[in-house]
Scaffold this active site. Structure first.
Site, PDB file in Angstrom:
ATOM      1  N   LYS A 180      44.627  39.356  39.123  1.00 31.69           N
ATOM      2  CA  LYS A 180      43.897  40.611  39.317  1.00 31.69           C
ATOM      3  C   LYS A 180      44.128  41.156  40.723  1.00 31.69           C
ATOM      4  O   LYS A 180      44.188  42.368  40.953  1.00 31.69           O
ATOM      5  CB  LYS A 180      42.409  40.357  39.076  1.00 31.69           C
ATOM      6  CG  LYS A 180      41.507  41.558  39.265  1.00 31.69           C
ATOM      7  CD  LYS A 180      40.103  41.232  38.775  1.00 31.69           C
ATOM      8  CE  LYS A 180      39.134  42.357  39.081  1.00 31.69           C
ATOM      9  NZ  LYS A 180      38.630  42.295  40.464  1.00 31.69           N
ATOM     10  N   HIS A 240      33.529  30.227  29.638  1.00 28.57           N
ATOM     11  CA  HIS A 240      33.990  31.580  29.912  1.00 28.57           C
ATOM     12  C   HIS A 240      33.898  32.396  28.625  1.00 28.57           C
ATOM     13  O   HIS A 240      34.326  31.938  27.563  1.00 28.57           O
ATOM     14  CB  HIS A 240      35.433  31.564  30.416  1.00 28.57           C
ATOM     15  CG  HIS A 240      35.559  31.102  31.832  1.00 28.57           C
ATOM     16  ND1 HIS A 240      35.007  29.929  32.274  1.00 28.57           N
ATOM     17  CD2 HIS A 240      36.162  31.659  32.902  1.00 28.57           C
ATOM     18  CE1 HIS A 240      35.270  29.779  33.566  1.00 28.57           C
ATOM     19  NE2 HIS A 240      35.975  30.810  33.969  1.00 28.57           N
TER      20      HIS A 240
END
Length: 912
Positions: free
Chosen positions: A574, A137
């Site tokens: 999110k 990531h």
């Protein structure tokens, strides 16, 4: 001296409490300023005077000043890491190893004191599999070259702890530190090009070559010693490889077009070569050490025969015997070295081992090491066997011939698109809708159909053919590399049981079934990844439907009767905000744990945590301790992403501490969680969390569903400029769509952190608490304050929210908001954020009872205070640099802007 740096260093000096006469922070500060005096005297003068002030500075001087401040943050972090390690040593020195929290000595000692029998502890250690998984990531802004410089500076600080040095030797160490800082300054901080996947693989392997090959095997010795100390009358532990590492680097295809089946193939060979080279150096070391003469130790006859047989089987056996006459251990190890060299040479050419000469798999090397170890024990040198041969035996059993267990990750959209093309090729017609019963019926029919040979699909698109090729690569490479070269197939954005069954069908097409007709059982573990709040809420239904399929049941029995489920912290945050995401994650784990008990299948959780609070980052021990009772069974996996990897594993002492902390915390939860009152479900607490979660989610969604939110974030943060940093090989979006929903969680968190809104770690919490108190009044406050003291989950959430709020700066956030020139977009959004921020601060203090935020975290407050003034200066400069870059596109402005992003990340301790 600069007031900025001097104040920061002075605070650390007092906090260090050093009794050896010097401050590490002060030493590093002076060395850095000395370097700047030689290379950038204007920058040194700025730092000695008032710190950064961009007014009147050229873009170049501004960039160099920001770079110096970023380097100071990095040096400060090194000093703090050294301090933390010395503190742990002091505790061990003063109170004993068993009193050091996060160690097996403490966990096993407290378990024994609590009446937990040795057999239960032994069983827990034998049944658990712990696997941190390194991902690519894009949240690491430091190059390998920079990591190496940091490590050498850290080691020199460790050297300085010794009182044995003369003044001349000490001066040499100080000069060495200064030289490393000078090289760090002269090393390019920014990645000039986007890294390739191969470079990311090398980045991951760096931590093994430097530290993990040593520290992971040493963990096992700590566990065995702690058990023997508590239960001296018990037989010694014989531990299986319960702690290994996994990786997504080179296998994570989710939204990364650069990870192809060929890239995965090369990654596996890179991983294999890394451990084989390590084993070669270890065998050479053993040959040097085991100079045991045959006449000095009575080796068993069987070992003598084995040595002679081994010498006879290789071409230079006679030369080996002549070179080491009468030294049987050296002779046998030299034969092992010769075999390993054959294996290594073929692996470097990416060719599988043959039956002639080399090792085909790790088990063969383990047999050889067993033979040497047993011979030494039988000959009366058990201590040497334990201290010399056993550590290498552990290494090979842990890292095998693959170093890591590589997961392959793919998303549901790509999987279903491939299956749709296969359907058209087989049936000559359009497939039914993915969510329809007809689609699932087709999958089950194909899974139940005998398949002696895989079908040929000549009309597949390039993307679909590549997806199918990846599955076939898994089958092929598992045979060539190691039987444990792969971990699992992770299915991102799993929405239904049919999504997972589709992966089973692709595994069947790739020959990944146990039987010749490919109908009995799949040999590849398939892990659904539940990321959104709706999917977490539907987790039990998805898993119940999946496990009802007989093929899945048979496959799970082959895999130890464990169904692994990955839960995503980033996308759920999110999706619903911090409080709602944490509650839904906890609920899903509790519900799945109960479902597994009902179905007779252990549900194991793979936690997709990142470094920042918004992406699931939390203190390791506390996060595990807050997991639902009984939810850690069979295996425990967690992602280690970006800056977390270097923070935990870049130094040997820290790496040793982190692997022990993780594994000891997991075992402690297994042993104690179902006995602890703190984890007993309480209806009133669950009901309160449900209410808090619902209202906080509503407040969060109200803001997120503003049609102008994406436009605001793009203008009021460096969201679009993230791609310029070249942090990772993966694009910032899964597709080319330009919607908020399509934006990945990492740049989402990154942007809100850089513009100092930090709302992904707190927004909605204040509204949730206020609504609860408005309804329940004083009784509601009493309940929440009691939960604050007694509920581990609620306390963990509140603590992390409170620490995040300390990093919010509304004045700086308002400056970033000013980059959004449209007042009709800017004012409603920023106004809502400012109001929620004030409310959340008030509500958090109301629950905690503290007059100021984070009063109970003095060390955290000091750490942040050491950085805030400089961070604030850099953030304000970043606003101006963003405005200038967007207006001019000038290269020198771009360079300064990217350095400001790096500097802010260094100060915050994370990018995403």
């Amino acid at each position: 001296m600069s007031p900025v740096i001097t104040a920061e260093a002075a605070e650390l000096v007092s906090e260090e409490g050093a009794n050896d006469g010097f401050s590490r922070a002060d030493l590093l500060r002076e060395a850095m300023l000395g370097v700047l005096d030689r290379h950038e005297p204007e920058v040194a003068a700025l730092l000695r005077r008032e710190g950064l002030s961009g007014e009147g500075l050229s873009p170049r001087l501004l960039a160099r000043t920001i770079q110096a401040q970023a380097m100071w943050f990095q040096l400060l972090a090194i000093a703090e890491q050294n301090r933390d390690m010395r503190r742990r040593r002091n505790v061990e020195r003063e109170r004993g190893y068993a009193q050091l929290l996060g160690t097996f000595a403490h966990v096993i000692g407290s378990a024994a004191a609590g009446g937990i029998p040795a057999g239960e502890i032994r069983e827990a250690l034998a049944s658990i599999k712990i696997r941190p998984v390194i991902t690519a990531h894009p949240t690491e802004s430091k190059r390998i070259t920079v990591l190496e410089r940091h490590r050498r500076i850290y080691l020199r600080l460790v050297d300085l702890e010794s009182p044995r040095w003369t003044e001349r030797e000490r001066e040499e160490l100080l000069r060495a530190i200064s030289d490393e800082i000078e090289l760090l300054w002269l090393t390019g901080e920014l990645k000039l090009e986007k890294p390739t996947v191969e470079q990311e693989v090398n980045w991951g392997l760096y931590f093994f070559n430097e530290n993990l090959f040593d520290t992971v095997p040493a963990l096992y010795a700590k566990v065995e010693a702690a058990f023997a100390r508590q239960f001296p009358e018990e037989a010694p532990l014989e531990l299986p490889p319960f702690f290994t590492f996994g990786s997504w680097v080179g296998g994570d295809r989710d939204g990364n077009p650069y990870v192809t089946s060929e890239v995965t193939r090369r990654t596996l060979w890179q991983n294999r070569v890394a451990c084989l080279r390590r084993y070669r150096s270890r065998i050479v070391e053993l040959i040097r050490n085991l100079s045991i003469a045959e006449h000095a130790l009575d080796f068993p006859a069987a070992f003598k025969r084995a040595v002679q047989a081994a010498l006879d089987q290789i071409p230079d056996g006679a030369q080996i015997a002549a070179r080491n006459p009468g030294e049987l251990c050296r002779q046998y190890l030299a034969v092992m070295l010769a075999r390993l060299d054959v294996t290594l040479a073929r692996s470097e050419e990416q060719e599988p081992a043959t039956t002639a000469g080399g090792y085909q798999h790790a088990d063969q090397m383990l047999v050889d090491l067993d033979l040497v170890q047993a011979a030494l024990v039988e000959a009366g040198a058990a201590r040497l066997a334990q201290s010399l041969i056993k550590p290498m035996w552990r290494e090979v059993s842990i890292f095998r011939f693959s170093t890591l267990r590589l997961d392959v990750r793919e998303n549901t959209i790509r999987i279903n698109a491939t299956l749709g093309e296969m359907y058209r090729s087989l049936r000559g017609e359009e497939p039914p809708p993915i969510e329809s019963p007809a689609w699932k019926a087709w999958l089950l029919a194909e899974l139940g159909s005998p398949r002696a040979q895989p079908y040929d699909y000549p009309e597949l698109s390039a993307e679909a053919a590549e997806t199918l090729a990846t599955f076939r690569t898994i089958g092929e490479m598992r045979m060539q590399i190691d039987r444990e070269a792969f971990g699992a197939l992770i299915l991102s954005m799993t929405h239904s049981a049919a999504d997972v069954l589709g992966v089973y069908l692709l595994a069947k097409e790739a020959g990944l079934f146990a039987d010749a007709l490919a109908v009995e059982a799949c040999t590849l573990p398939i892990v659904p990844l539940l990321e959104t709040i709706p999917d977490l809420r539907g987790a039990s239904a998805i898993l119940k439907e999946l496990i009802a399929v007989p093929l899945v049941q048979r496959s799970l029995r082959r895999q130890g009767n464990v169904q692994e489920v990955m839960v995503g912290y980033s996308d759920s945050n999110k999706d619903g905000g911090y409080l709602a995401a944490n509650w839904e994650l906890s609920k899903a784990q509790a519900q799945l744990t109960r479902l597994g008990s009902e179905l007779g299948v252990a549900i194991a959780f793979f936690h997709g945590r990142g470094g920042s609070v918004s992406r699931g980052g939390a203190p390791t021990g506390r996060a595990i301790a807050a997991a639902p009772a009984g939810s850690i069974r069979g295996q425990f996996r967690i992602t280690e992403q970006g800056e977390v990897v270097s923070l935990k594993y870049a130094n040997k002492g820290t790496a040793a501490y982190q692997v022990e902390l993780l594994s000891a915390s997991v075992i402690e939860h297994m042993l104690k969680s179902e006995r602890e009152t703190a984890l007993i479900p309480r209806h009133e607490y669950d009901e309160a969390l449900e209410a808090l979660s619902g209202t906080s989610w509503t407040a969060y969604r109200r803001l997120m569903e503003s049609p102008s939110m994406l436009a605001y974030l793009q203008a009021a943060s460096p969201l679009e400029e993230l791609a310029l940093l070249n942090l990772g090989s993966r694009p910032a979006r899964r597709t080319q769509a330009r919607t908020l929903a399509d934006l990945r969680a990492i740049p989402w968190v990154f942007a809100w952190a850089q513009n100092r809104h930090m709302l992904t770690g707190w927004y909605g919490v204040g509204s949730g608490i206020k609504a609860f108190l408005d309804v329940r009044k004083a009784r509601g406050l009493e309940l929440l304050q009691r939960m604050f003291q007694e509920s581990r989950l609620f306390r963990l959430v509140m603590d992390e929210v409170e620490k995040t709020l300390l990093m919010v700066d509304l004045d700086i956030a308002r400056a970033f908001a000013g980059l959004c020139e449209d007042a009709e977009i800017r004012e409603p959004i920023f106004g809502a954020i400012a109001a929620e921020h004030a409310l959340t601060r008030e509500m958090v203090c109301t629950i905690s009872g503290d007059p100021v935020l984070a009063q109970r975290f003095p060390q955290y407050r000091r750490r942040l205070a050491r950085r805030l003034r400089t961070m604030n200066q850099v953030s304000l400069e970043q606003v101006q640099l963003l405005r200038a870059w967007r207006a001019s596109g000038a290269e020198d402005v771009r360079h300064a802007l990217l350095l400001s992003i790096n500097c802010a990340s260094a100060g915050l301790g994370a990018t995403g």
